[in-house]
Design a protein around this motif. Structure first.
Motif, short mmCIF file in Angstrom:
data_model
loop_
_atom_site.label_atom_id
_atom_site.label_comp_id
_atom_site.label_asym_id
_atom_site.label_seq_id
_atom_site.Cartn_x
_atom_site.Cartn_y
_atom_site.Cartn_z
N ALA A 54 50.67 -7.54 70.50
CA ALA A 54 51.47 -8.72 70.16
C ALA A 54 50.74 -9.61 69.16
N ALA A 55 49.44 -9.80 69.38
CA ALA A 55 48.67 -10.66 68.47
C ALA A 55 48.57 -10.05 67.08
N GLY A 56 48.30 -8.74 67.01
CA GLY A 56 48.19 -8.10 65.71
C GLY A 56 49.46 -8.23 64.89
N ALA A 57 50.61 -8.02 65.55
CA ALA A 57 51.88 -8.10 64.83
C ALA A 57 52.23 -9.54 64.46
N LEU A 58 52.13 -10.46 65.41
CA LEU A 58 52.50 -11.85 65.16
C LEU A 58 51.59 -12.52 64.13
N CYS A 59 50.28 -12.27 64.24
CA CYS A 59 49.34 -12.89 63.30
C CYS A 59 49.54 -12.35 61.89
N SER A 60 49.97 -11.10 61.77
CA SER A 60 50.23 -10.53 60.45
C SER A 60 51.33 -11.29 59.74
N TYR A 61 52.32 -11.74 60.49
CA TYR A 61 53.37 -12.58 59.91
C TYR A 61 52.89 -14.02 59.71
N ALA A 62 52.08 -14.51 60.66
CA ALA A 62 51.68 -15.92 60.65
C ALA A 62 50.83 -16.28 59.44
N VAL A 63 50.05 -15.34 58.92
CA VAL A 63 49.17 -15.68 57.79
C VAL A 63 49.95 -16.03 56.53
N SER A 64 51.22 -15.63 56.48
CA SER A 64 52.03 -15.95 55.30
C SER A 64 52.69 -17.31 55.39
N TRP A 65 52.58 -17.96 56.57
CA TRP A 65 53.22 -19.27 56.73
C TRP A 65 52.67 -20.30 55.75
N LYS A 66 51.39 -20.15 55.37
CA LYS A 66 50.77 -21.15 54.51
C LYS A 66 51.48 -21.25 53.15
N PHE A 67 52.05 -20.15 52.70
CA PHE A 67 52.73 -20.19 51.41
C PHE A 67 54.09 -20.87 51.53
N LYS A 68 54.73 -20.74 52.68
CA LYS A 68 56.02 -21.38 52.90
C LYS A 68 55.87 -22.87 53.22
N LEU A 69 54.82 -23.20 53.99
CA LEU A 69 54.63 -24.58 54.44
C LEU A 69 53.65 -25.36 53.56
N ASN A 70 53.07 -24.68 52.57
CA ASN A 70 52.23 -25.32 51.55
C ASN A 70 50.95 -25.96 52.11
N TYR A 71 50.29 -25.27 53.03
CA TYR A 71 48.92 -25.66 53.42
C TYR A 71 48.02 -24.48 53.08
N ASP A 72 46.89 -24.78 52.49
CA ASP A 72 46.02 -23.71 51.98
C ASP A 72 44.92 -23.37 52.99
N ASP A 73 45.25 -22.51 53.91
CA ASP A 73 44.30 -21.97 54.88
C ASP A 73 43.62 -20.78 54.22
#
Length: 441
Positions: free
Chosen positions: A301-320
Protein backbone atom coordinates in the motif's frame (compact mmCIF):
# COMPACT_ATOMS: atom_id res chain seq x y z
CA UNK A 1 9.44 0.24 23.73
CA UNK A 2 10.13 -0.01 27.43
CA UNK A 3 10.21 3.40 29.06
CA UNK A 4 11.33 3.01 32.68
CA UNK A 5 14.60 4.92 32.63
CA UNK A 6 15.13 5.01 36.38
CA UNK A 7 16.00 1.36 37.03
CA UNK A 8 19.54 1.17 38.40
CA UNK A 9 22.03 -1.36 39.69
CA UNK A 10 19.43 -3.52 41.46
CA UNK A 11 18.66 -4.94 38.01
CA UNK A 12 21.22 -6.54 35.73
CA UNK A 13 21.67 -6.18 31.99
CA UNK A 14 21.22 -9.29 29.89
CA UNK A 15 24.34 -9.92 27.80
CA UNK A 16 22.44 -11.20 24.76
CA UNK A 17 20.04 -8.27 24.72
CA UNK A 18 22.92 -5.85 25.25
CA UNK A 19 24.94 -7.34 22.41
CA UNK A 20 22.01 -7.11 20.02
CA UNK A 21 21.22 -3.51 20.95
CA UNK A 22 24.87 -2.52 20.52
CA UNK A 23 24.72 -3.90 16.98
CA UNK A 24 21.34 -2.31 16.33
CA UNK A 25 22.59 1.09 17.49
CA UNK A 26 25.51 0.91 15.07
CA UNK A 27 23.11 -0.09 12.27
CA UNK A 28 20.83 2.88 12.92
CA UNK A 29 23.75 5.31 13.03
CA UNK A 30 24.87 3.97 9.64
CA UNK A 31 21.50 4.99 8.24
CA UNK A 32 22.44 8.68 8.35
CA UNK A 33 25.50 8.30 6.08
CA UNK A 34 23.28 6.04 3.94
CA UNK A 35 20.71 8.81 3.79
CA UNK A 36 23.45 11.27 2.84
CA UNK A 37 24.35 9.12 -0.17
CA UNK A 38 20.68 8.58 -1.04
CA UNK A 39 19.98 12.31 -0.98
CA UNK A 40 23.37 13.19 -2.48
CA UNK A 41 22.70 11.09 -5.55
CA UNK A 42 19.26 12.64 -6.05
CA UNK A 43 20.42 16.26 -6.28
CA UNK A 44 22.29 17.90 -9.13
CA UNK A 45 26.10 17.88 -9.23
CA UNK A 46 26.40 21.45 -7.97
CA UNK A 47 24.90 20.68 -4.55
CA UNK A 48 26.08 17.13 -3.78
CA UNK A 49 28.51 18.04 -1.01
CA UNK A 50 26.07 20.44 0.61
CA UNK A 51 23.51 17.63 0.77
CA UNK A 52 26.04 15.28 2.35
CA UNK A 53 27.06 17.95 4.84
CA UNK A 54 23.49 18.59 5.97
CA UNK A 55 23.21 14.95 7.03
CA UNK A 56 26.66 14.62 8.58
CA UNK A 57 26.46 17.84 10.58
CA UNK A 58 23.12 16.64 11.97
CA UNK A 59 25.00 13.79 13.66
CA UNK A 60 27.12 16.27 15.61
CA UNK A 61 24.41 18.81 16.40
CA UNK A 62 21.75 16.36 17.56
CA UNK A 63 24.24 14.36 19.63
CA UNK A 64 25.26 17.40 21.66
CA UNK A 65 21.66 18.50 22.25
CA UNK A 66 20.53 14.97 23.11
CA UNK A 67 23.25 14.41 25.69
CA UNK A 68 22.81 17.83 27.30
CA UNK A 69 19.06 17.70 27.79
CA UNK A 70 17.19 15.97 24.95
CA UNK A 71 17.32 12.47 26.38
CA UNK A 72 16.16 13.59 29.81
CA UNK A 73 13.25 15.58 28.39
CA UNK A 74 12.17 12.72 26.13
CA UNK A 75 12.69 9.73 28.44
CA UNK A 76 12.85 11.25 31.91
CA UNK A 77 9.95 10.88 34.32
CA UNK A 78 6.92 12.84 33.11
CA UNK A 79 6.49 16.30 34.63
CA UNK A 80 3.92 17.78 32.25
CA UNK A 81 0.75 15.70 32.13
CA UNK A 82 2.10 13.36 29.47
CA UNK A 83 3.67 16.16 27.42
CA UNK A 84 7.33 16.30 28.50
CA UNK A 85 9.87 14.70 30.80
CA UNK A 86 12.00 16.41 33.42
CA UNK A 87 15.65 17.41 33.57
CA UNK A 88 16.72 14.86 36.16
CA UNK A 89 19.15 13.28 33.71
CA UNK A 90 20.35 16.48 31.98
CA UNK A 91 23.93 15.96 30.91
CA UNK A 92 23.28 12.25 31.54
CA UNK A 93 23.42 12.94 35.28
CA UNK A 94 22.80 9.96 37.51
CA UNK A 95 23.42 7.44 34.72
CA UNK A 96 26.51 5.24 34.85
CA UNK A 97 27.76 1.86 33.61
CA UNK A 98 25.57 0.00 36.13
CA UNK A 99 22.34 1.86 35.29
CA UNK A 100 19.87 -0.48 33.61
CA UNK A 101 16.88 0.16 31.37
CA UNK A 102 14.90 -3.06 31.20
CA UNK A 103 17.53 -5.65 30.29
CA UNK A 104 20.07 -3.30 28.68
CA UNK A 105 22.38 -0.58 30.05
CA UNK A 106 20.62 2.78 30.22
CA UNK A 107 23.54 4.49 28.49
CA UNK A 108 23.11 2.10 25.56
CA UNK A 109 19.36 2.70 25.46
CA UNK A 110 20.00 6.45 25.40
CA UNK A 111 22.50 6.07 22.56
CA UNK A 112 20.09 3.89 20.59
CA UNK A 113 17.42 6.56 20.92
CA UNK A 114 19.95 9.22 19.95
CA UNK A 115 20.48 7.58 16.56
CA UNK A 116 16.73 7.90 15.90
CA UNK A 117 16.83 11.61 16.69
CA UNK A 118 19.81 12.11 14.38
CA UNK A 119 18.29 10.57 11.27
CA UNK A 120 14.94 12.29 11.85
CA UNK A 121 16.57 15.71 11.69
CA UNK A 122 18.64 14.71 8.67
CA UNK A 123 15.54 13.49 6.82
CA UNK A 124 14.05 16.98 6.85
CA UNK A 125 16.94 18.33 4.77
CA UNK A 126 15.76 16.54 1.65
CA UNK A 127 12.71 18.76 1.38
CA UNK A 128 14.79 21.94 1.07
CA UNK A 129 17.72 20.63 -0.95
CA UNK A 130 19.56 23.03 -3.30
CA UNK A 131 18.37 26.26 -1.65
CA UNK A 132 18.84 26.41 2.13
CA UNK A 133 21.56 28.39 3.88
CA UNK A 134 23.93 26.05 5.67
CA UNK A 135 24.27 28.52 8.54
CA UNK A 136 20.49 28.55 8.98
CA UNK A 137 20.46 24.75 9.00
CA UNK A 138 23.02 24.79 11.84
CA UNK A 139 20.57 26.85 13.90
CA UNK A 140 17.45 24.97 12.84
CA UNK A 141 18.55 21.42 13.71
CA UNK A 142 19.22 21.73 17.47
CA UNK A 143 16.23 24.01 18.12
CA UNK A 144 13.90 21.79 16.07
CA UNK A 145 15.14 18.70 17.91
CA UNK A 146 14.20 20.23 21.25
CA UNK A 147 10.88 21.74 20.16
CA UNK A 148 9.56 18.95 17.94
CA UNK A 149 11.37 15.63 18.11
CA UNK A 150 11.88 15.51 21.88
CA UNK A 151 8.26 16.24 22.90
CA UNK A 152 6.76 13.86 20.34
CA UNK A 153 9.17 11.12 21.43
CA UNK A 154 8.01 11.61 25.01
CA UNK A 155 4.35 11.42 23.93
CA UNK A 156 4.95 8.11 22.16
CA UNK A 157 7.69 6.36 24.16
CA UNK A 158 8.38 8.31 27.34
CA UNK A 159 7.15 7.41 30.83
CA UNK A 160 3.59 8.68 31.07
CA UNK A 161 3.53 9.99 27.49
CA UNK A 162 -0.05 10.81 26.55
CA UNK A 163 -0.17 9.02 23.18
CA UNK A 164 1.02 5.69 24.58
CA UNK A 165 -0.43 5.81 28.08
CA UNK A 166 -3.63 7.84 27.72
CA UNK A 167 -4.66 7.57 24.07
CA UNK A 168 -3.35 3.97 23.79
CA UNK A 169 -2.21 4.45 20.20
CA UNK A 170 0.53 2.07 19.01
CA UNK A 171 3.85 2.95 17.41
CA UNK A 172 6.57 0.34 17.63
CA UNK A 173 9.59 2.03 16.05
CA UNK A 174 8.81 5.61 15.08
CA UNK A 175 6.04 6.28 12.58
CA UNK A 176 4.98 9.31 14.61
CA UNK A 177 8.27 10.70 16.06
CA UNK A 178 10.40 9.93 13.00
CA UNK A 179 8.41 9.61 9.78
CA UNK A 180 5.46 11.94 10.33
CA UNK A 181 7.51 14.62 12.08
CA UNK A 182 10.15 14.65 9.33
CA UNK A 183 7.52 14.72 6.58
CA UNK A 184 5.35 17.42 8.17
CA UNK A 185 8.45 19.50 8.96
CA UNK A 186 9.65 19.12 5.40
CA UNK A 187 6.33 20.43 4.13
CA UNK A 188 6.49 23.41 6.49
CA UNK A 189 10.00 24.37 5.40
CA UNK A 190 9.08 23.97 1.72
CA UNK A 191 6.47 26.67 2.23
CA UNK A 192 8.84 28.91 4.21
CA UNK A 193 11.64 28.79 1.64
CA UNK A 194 9.58 28.63 -1.53
CA UNK A 195 10.43 26.62 -4.66
CA UNK A 196 13.85 26.26 -6.26
CA UNK A 197 14.79 28.44 -9.20
CA UNK A 198 13.38 26.76 -12.29
CA UNK A 199 10.90 24.56 -10.39
CA UNK A 200 8.44 22.97 -12.87
CA UNK A 201 10.47 24.48 -15.73
CA UNK A 202 13.96 23.00 -15.61
CA UNK A 203 14.83 19.31 -15.47
CA UNK A 204 16.12 18.56 -11.98
CA UNK A 205 16.99 14.91 -12.38
CA UNK A 206 19.18 12.88 -9.98
CA UNK A 207 22.79 13.20 -11.03
CA UNK A 208 23.99 9.77 -9.80
CA UNK A 209 21.52 6.90 -9.63
CA UNK A 210 24.12 4.29 -8.54
CA UNK A 211 24.76 6.52 -5.49
CA UNK A 212 21.01 6.61 -4.85
CA UNK A 213 20.81 2.81 -4.98
CA UNK A 214 23.82 2.46 -2.67
CA UNK A 215 22.25 4.86 -0.20
CA UNK A 216 18.94 2.99 -0.34
CA UNK A 217 20.76 -0.28 0.29
CA UNK A 218 22.51 1.13 3.35
CA UNK A 219 19.22 2.51 4.62
CA UNK A 220 17.56 -0.88 4.21
CA UNK A 221 20.45 -2.58 5.98
CA UNK A 222 20.32 -0.13 8.86
CA UNK A 223 16.54 -0.36 9.07
CA UNK A 224 16.81 -3.85 10.57
CA UNK A 225 18.50 -2.24 13.57
CA UNK A 226 15.92 0.53 13.56
CA UNK A 227 12.90 -1.78 13.73
CA UNK A 228 14.13 -5.05 15.23
CA UNK A 229 16.31 -3.14 17.69
CA UNK A 230 13.17 -1.45 19.03
CA UNK A 231 12.26 -4.74 20.70
CA UNK A 232 15.17 -3.86 23.04
CA UNK A 233 16.14 -7.50 23.25
CA UNK A 234 17.30 -10.54 21.28
CA UNK A 235 13.92 -12.22 21.27
CA UNK A 236 10.98 -13.39 19.18
CA UNK A 237 9.51 -9.92 18.83
CA UNK A 238 12.78 -8.68 17.36
CA UNK A 239 12.73 -11.60 14.91
CA UNK A 240 9.15 -10.81 13.86
CA UNK A 241 9.97 -7.12 13.40
CA UNK A 242 13.07 -8.08 11.40
CA UNK A 243 11.08 -10.29 9.01
CA UNK A 244 8.26 -7.76 8.69
CA UNK A 245 10.80 -5.09 7.79
CA UNK A 246 12.27 -7.20 5.00
CA UNK A 247 8.84 -8.14 3.66
CA UNK A 248 7.45 -4.61 3.60
CA UNK A 249 10.54 -3.20 1.89
CA UNK A 250 10.12 -5.79 -0.86
CA UNK A 251 6.41 -5.17 -1.46
CA UNK A 252 6.97 -1.42 -1.26
CA UNK A 253 9.51 -1.71 -4.07
CA UNK A 254 7.15 -3.85 -6.16
CA UNK A 255 4.17 -1.59 -5.52
CA UNK A 256 6.05 1.51 -6.69
CA UNK A 257 7.33 -0.24 -9.83
CA UNK A 258 3.84 -1.50 -10.66
CA UNK A 259 2.50 2.06 -10.55
CA UNK A 260 5.40 3.34 -12.65
CA UNK A 261 4.89 0.64 -15.27
CA UNK A 262 1.16 1.31 -15.49
CA UNK A 263 1.46 5.10 -15.38
CA UNK A 264 4.69 5.80 -17.26
CA UNK A 265 5.34 2.62 -19.22
CA UNK A 266 8.68 1.83 -17.57
CA UNK A 267 10.04 0.88 -14.14
CA UNK A 268 13.01 2.98 -12.96
CA UNK A 269 15.91 2.50 -10.60
CA UNK A 270 14.89 5.66 -8.72
CA UNK A 271 11.43 4.15 -8.37
CA UNK A 272 12.83 0.91 -7.01
CA UNK A 273 14.91 2.75 -4.40
CA UNK A 274 12.04 5.06 -3.45
CA UNK A 275 9.54 2.21 -3.27
CA UNK A 276 11.72 0.18 -0.95
CA UNK A 277 12.13 3.20 1.32
CA UNK A 278 8.37 3.85 1.26
CA UNK A 279 7.68 0.29 2.37
CA UNK A 280 10.27 0.57 5.13
CA UNK A 281 8.80 3.87 6.30
CA UNK A 282 5.30 2.40 6.55
CA UNK A 283 6.33 -0.75 8.40
CA UNK A 284 8.31 1.24 10.98
CA UNK A 285 5.34 1.96 13.27
CA UNK A 286 3.61 -1.34 12.58
CA UNK A 287 6.39 -3.95 12.49
CA UNK A 288 5.73 -4.97 16.10
CA UNK A 289 1.94 -5.03 15.73
CA UNK A 290 1.11 -6.85 12.49
CA UNK A 291 1.65 -10.37 11.16
CA UNK A 292 3.73 -11.17 8.09
CA UNK A 293 0.61 -10.94 5.90
CA UNK A 294 -0.13 -7.51 7.36
CA UNK A 295 3.44 -6.39 6.70
CA UNK A 296 3.19 -7.44 3.05
CA UNK A 297 -0.01 -5.40 2.63
CA UNK A 298 1.38 -2.38 4.51
CA UNK A 299 4.46 -2.27 2.29
CA UNK A 300 2.48 -2.73 -0.92
CA UNK A 301 0.00 0.00 0.00
CA UNK A 302 2.78 2.43 0.88
CA UNK A 303 4.76 1.74 -2.28
CA UNK A 304 1.74 2.36 -4.50
CA UNK A 305 0.32 5.37 -2.64
CA UNK A 306 3.68 7.12 -2.19
CA UNK A 307 4.41 6.69 -5.90
CA UNK A 308 1.36 8.82 -6.61
CA UNK A 309 1.95 11.18 -3.67
CA UNK A 310 5.34 12.41 -4.89
CA UNK A 311 3.64 14.10 -7.84
CA UNK A 312 1.36 16.17 -5.60
CA UNK A 313 4.04 18.86 -5.30
CA UNK A 314 3.62 19.78 -8.95
CA UNK A 315 -0.16 20.11 -8.62
CA UNK A 316 -0.10 21.93 -5.27
CA UNK A 317 3.01 24.02 -6.06
CA UNK A 318 5.24 23.16 -3.09
CA UNK A 319 8.79 22.18 -3.93
CA UNK A 320 9.61 19.09 -1.88
CA UNK A 321 12.99 18.61 -3.54
CA UNK A 322 13.65 14.95 -2.65
CA UNK A 323 10.12 13.75 -1.86
CA UNK A 324 10.25 13.82 1.94
CA UNK A 325 6.55 14.69 2.08
CA UNK A 326 5.50 12.13 -0.52
CA UNK A 327 7.46 9.27 1.03
CA UNK A 328 7.93 9.93 4.75
CA UNK A 329 4.77 11.85 5.63
CA UNK A 330 2.44 9.78 3.45
CA UNK A 331 4.24 6.50 4.19
CA UNK A 332 4.26 7.25 7.92
CA UNK A 333 0.54 7.99 7.89
CA UNK A 334 -0.21 4.78 5.95
CA UNK A 335 1.78 2.60 8.33
CA UNK A 336 0.43 4.23 11.48
CA UNK A 337 -3.21 4.04 10.38
CA UNK A 338 -3.00 0.46 9.13
CA UNK A 339 -2.09 -0.67 12.63
CA UNK A 340 -5.76 -0.03 13.35
CA UNK A 341 -6.66 -2.47 10.58
CA UNK A 342 -4.05 -5.25 10.82
CA UNK A 343 -2.92 -5.28 14.48
CA UNK A 344 -3.00 -8.80 15.95
CA UNK A 345 -3.27 -9.71 19.60
CA UNK A 346 -0.44 -12.24 19.24
CA UNK A 347 1.89 -9.35 18.36
CA UNK A 348 0.54 -6.54 20.53
CA UNK A 349 -0.40 -8.56 23.59
CA UNK A 350 -3.87 -7.06 23.62
CA UNK A 351 -4.90 -4.53 20.96
CA UNK A 352 -6.52 -5.83 17.80
CA UNK A 353 -7.24 -4.17 14.48
CA UNK A 354 -10.44 -3.96 12.50
CA UNK A 355 -9.80 -7.16 10.52
CA UNK A 356 -9.23 -9.20 13.66
CA UNK A 357 -12.35 -8.25 15.58
CA UNK A 358 -11.11 -5.08 17.24
CA UNK A 359 -13.66 -2.79 15.64
CA UNK A 360 -12.90 0.83 14.81
CA UNK A 361 -11.53 1.79 18.22
CA UNK A 362 -7.82 1.22 17.52
CA UNK A 363 -8.08 2.81 14.09
CA UNK A 364 -9.62 5.87 15.70
CA UNK A 365 -6.78 6.10 18.23
CA UNK A 366 -4.21 5.85 15.47
CA UNK A 367 -5.96 8.59 13.48
CA UNK A 368 -6.02 10.97 16.46
CA UNK A 369 -2.30 10.43 17.04
CA UNK A 370 -1.52 11.10 13.36
CA UNK A 371 -3.57 14.30 13.23
CA UNK A 372 -2.20 15.76 16.46
CA UNK A 373 1.45 14.95 15.73
CA UNK A 374 1.26 16.21 12.14
CA UNK A 375 -0.50 19.43 13.13
CA UNK A 376 1.83 20.16 16.06
CA UNK A 377 4.93 19.42 14.00
CA UNK A 378 3.83 21.51 11.03
CA UNK A 379 2.85 24.48 13.18
CA UNK A 380 6.02 24.57 15.29
CA UNK A 381 8.33 23.98 12.33
CA UNK A 382 6.66 26.64 10.21
CA UNK A 383 6.96 29.17 13.04
CA UNK A 384 10.59 28.24 13.68
CA UNK A 385 11.42 28.43 9.99
CA UNK A 386 9.83 31.88 9.70
CA UNK A 387 11.70 33.09 12.80
CA UNK A 388 15.06 31.94 11.45
CA UNK A 389 14.25 33.41 8.05
CA UNK A 390 13.54 36.82 9.58
CA UNK A 391 16.55 36.72 11.88
CA UNK A 392 19.24 35.56 9.45
CA UNK A 393 17.62 34.42 6.23
CA UNK A 394 16.91 30.74 5.54
CA UNK A 395 17.06 30.87 1.76
CA UNK A 396 20.39 30.94 -0.11
CA UNK A 397 20.97 33.87 -2.44
CA UNK A 398 20.00 33.59 -6.08
CA UNK A 399 23.67 33.59 -7.11
CA UNK A 400 24.51 30.82 -4.64
CA UNK A 401 21.60 28.71 -5.83
CA UNK A 402 22.39 29.27 -9.49
CA UNK A 403 26.09 28.49 -9.12
CA UNK A 404 25.60 25.70 -6.61
CA UNK A 405 25.98 25.50 -2.85
CA UNK A 406 29.02 23.23 -3.02
CA UNK A 407 31.25 25.91 -4.47
CA UNK A 408 29.70 29.03 -3.00
CA UNK A 409 29.22 27.72 0.56
CA UNK A 410 31.82 24.99 1.01
CA UNK A 411 34.44 26.08 -1.57
CA UNK A 412 34.53 22.55 -2.96
CA UNK A 413 33.08 20.57 -5.83
CA UNK A 414 32.20 16.89 -5.83
CA UNK A 415 33.70 15.69 -9.08
CA UNK A 416 36.41 18.16 -10.12
CA UNK A 417 38.07 18.94 -6.79
CA UNK A 418 41.33 20.77 -7.38
CA UNK A 419 40.05 22.57 -10.47
CA UNK A 420 38.03 25.29 -8.80
CA UNK A 421 34.91 26.25 -10.68
CA UNK A 422 35.60 23.87 -13.59
CA UNK A 423 32.49 23.19 -15.60
CA UNK A 424 30.32 25.74 -13.78
CA UNK A 425 29.52 29.36 -14.65
CA UNK A 426 31.00 31.15 -11.66
CA UNK A 427 31.38 34.90 -11.23
CA UNK A 428 34.85 36.22 -10.44
CA UNK A 429 33.73 37.37 -6.99
CA UNK A 430 32.52 33.88 -6.12
CA UNK A 431 35.75 32.27 -7.35
CA UNK A 432 37.85 34.76 -5.39
CA UNK A 433 35.80 34.15 -2.25
CA UNK A 434 36.04 30.38 -2.61
CA UNK A 435 39.79 30.52 -3.26
CA UNK A 436 40.24 32.67 -0.15
CA UNK A 437 38.34 30.13 1.94
CA UNK A 438 40.49 27.30 0.57
CA UNK A 439 43.72 29.19 1.25
CA UNK A 440 42.68 29.73 4.88
CA UNK A 441 41.63 26.12 5.44
Amino acid sequence: METNVTTFAAAHADTGDTAWLLAATALVLLMTPGLALFYGGMVRTKSVLNMLMMSFVSIALVTVVWLLCGYSLAFGDDVGGGLIGGLKHAGMAGLGPDSVQGTVPTLLFATFQLTFAIITAALVSGAIADRAKFSAWLVFVPVWTLLVYVPVSHWVWGPGGWIAHHLDALDFAGGLPVEITSGASGLALCLVLGPRLGFKKDAMRPHNLPMVMLGAGLLWFGWFGFNAGSALGANGLAAAAFLNTLAAGCTGLLGWLFVEQKRDGHPTTLGAASGAVAGLVAITPSCGSVSLLGALVVGLAAGALCSYAVSWKFKLNYDDSLDVVGVHLVGGIVGTLLIGVFAEKAMTGGAQGLLYGGGLAQLGRQAVAVIVVAAYTFGVTYALGKLIDRAMGFRATEEQEHTGLDLTVHAETAYDHGVLGHGAPVSSSVVHSAQKVQSQA
